[in-house]
Design a protein around this motif. Structure first.
Motif, mmCIF file in Angstrom:
data_model
loop_
_atom_site.group_PDB
_atom_site.id
_atom_site.type_symbol
_atom_site.label_atom_id
_atom_site.label_comp_id
_atom_site.label_asym_id
_atom_site.label_seq_id
_atom_site.Cartn_x
_atom_site.Cartn_y
_atom_site.Cartn_z
ATOM 1 N N UNK A 162 25.326 26.110 0.536
ATOM 2 C CA UNK A 162 25.224 27.572 0.423
ATOM 3 C C UNK A 162 24.109 28.167 1.275
ATOM 4 N N UNK A 163 23.885 27.578 2.418
ATOM 5 C CA UNK A 163 22.898 28.147 3.340
ATOM 6 C C UNK A 163 23.583 29.189 4.219
ATOM 7 N N UNK A 164 22.803 30.152 4.695
ATOM 8 C CA UNK A 164 23.341 31.095 5.672
ATOM 9 C C UNK A 164 23.410 30.378 7.021
ATOM 10 N N UNK A 165 24.094 30.981 7.965
ATOM 11 C CA UNK A 165 24.173 30.369 9.294
ATOM 12 C C UNK A 165 22.776 30.264 9.907
ATOM 13 N N UNK A 166 21.975 31.319 9.772
ATOM 14 C CA UNK A 166 20.614 31.306 10.322
ATOM 15 C C UNK A 166 19.767 30.215 9.661
ATOM 16 N N UNK A 167 19.879 30.074 8.354
ATOM 17 C CA UNK A 167 19.106 29.036 7.656
ATOM 18 C C UNK A 167 19.611 27.637 8.009
ATOM 19 N N UNK A 168 20.902 27.494 8.225
ATOM 20 C CA UNK A 168 21.454 26.206 8.656
ATOM 21 C C UNK A 168 20.875 25.815 10.014
ATOM 22 N N UNK A 207 28.380 24.566 9.684
ATOM 23 C CA UNK A 207 29.462 24.875 8.735
ATOM 24 C C UNK A 207 29.356 24.036 7.479
ATOM 25 N N UNK A 208 29.044 22.776 7.640
ATOM 26 C CA UNK A 208 28.895 21.882 6.468
ATOM 27 C C UNK A 208 27.726 22.317 5.596
ATOM 28 N N UNK A 209 26.606 22.668 6.222
ATOM 29 C CA UNK A 209 25.441 23.144 5.464
ATOM 30 C C UNK A 209 25.754 24.442 4.727
ATOM 31 N N UNK A 210 26.513 25.307 5.374
ATOM 32 C CA UNK A 210 26.886 26.582 4.744
ATOM 33 C C UNK A 210 27.830 26.334 3.569
ATOM 34 N N UNK A 244 24.065 11.960 5.868
ATOM 35 C CA UNK A 244 22.781 11.257 5.806
ATOM 36 C C UNK A 244 21.629 12.241 5.639
ATOM 37 N N UNK A 245 21.738 13.413 6.233
ATOM 38 C CA UNK A 245 20.669 14.416 6.196
ATOM 39 C C UNK A 245 21.131 15.607 5.370
ATOM 40 N N UNK A 246 20.308 15.947 4.377
ATOM 41 C CA UNK A 246 20.614 17.089 3.487
ATOM 42 C C UNK A 246 19.360 17.928 3.313
ATOM 43 N N UNK A 247 19.542 19.239 3.074
ATOM 44 C CA UNK A 247 18.376 20.097 2.856
ATOM 45 C C UNK A 247 17.710 19.832 1.521
#
Length: 193
Positions: free
Chosen positions: A158-164, A151-154, A190-193
């Motif tokens: 702006x990532x999709x759930x699959x990409x997250x 959820x945070x990545x999305x 701490x970890x980001x795409x």
């Protein structure tokens, strides 16, 4: 050949304690400790880690029910109460203390052996259930962390759930760490795409 069942016997009457240890030895059980005191029984069980503790109810130092509660609260071994008292309230107290079998003196070998096996079997089931519950709780917690991280990545990236999910998976594989740790790192920022 499997290892013999290890037993601690706590009985304040020396004759009964001797008879009991002889019966157990004859039947292939290994009596690893003996005492006539309840407080010493708890100490012996803590030190020796037997499979079974056989306790009398009336003992000096600590009564058998209190000793049983201490042993079962710490999940040290199965407990069988062997006593001359069969009052309903004592049976209930034994049950509430975590006792898995209750045998009234005078006992016969034909009564003792099934009671021992019943206590050991019930203890084994309880240990297995506790381990399964702990595993399920850990898996549920990991699942919650992963869902929060996705959820945070999305939301933040702006990532999709699959990409997250793929990001968490790849991060875990690259670092050779569990996905739940990667999820925690995302949640902590701490970890980001």
């Amino acid at each position: 050949m499997s290892n013999p069942v290890r037993v601690v016997v706590a009985e304040d009457e020396a004759i009964i304690r001797l008879d009991l240890t002889e019966i157990l030895a004859e039947e292939g059980y290994e009596v690893v400790g003996q005492t006539g005191r309840g407080d010493e029984a708890v100490d012996l069980v803590r030190q020796l880690r037997p499979d079974l503790a056989i306790l009398d109810i009336k003992m000096p130092g600590l009564d058998g029910l209190s000793a049983a509660k201490a042993i079962t609260d710490e999940r040290l071994s199965a407990v069988l109460i062997l006593t001359a008292f069969s009052q309903h309230d004592l049976v209930e107290q034994a049950r509430d203390a975590g006792v898995l079998a209750y045998l009234v003196k005078p006992f016969q070998k034909s009564d003792l052996l099934p009671a021992i096996e019943m206590a050991l079997g019930r203890h084994e089931q309880m240990v297995a259930l506790e381990a399964e519950n702990a595993d399920l709780a850990a898996r549920l917690e990991a699942r919650k962390l992963i869902d929060r991280a996705k959820g945070r990545l999305m939301d933040d990236h702006s990532l999709t759930e699959a990409n997250s999910w793929r990001f968490l998976q790849k991060s875990a594989m690259d670092s050779r760490r569990p996905i739940s740790e990667m999820a925690r790192a995302v949640i902590d920022g701490v970890l980001k795409p």
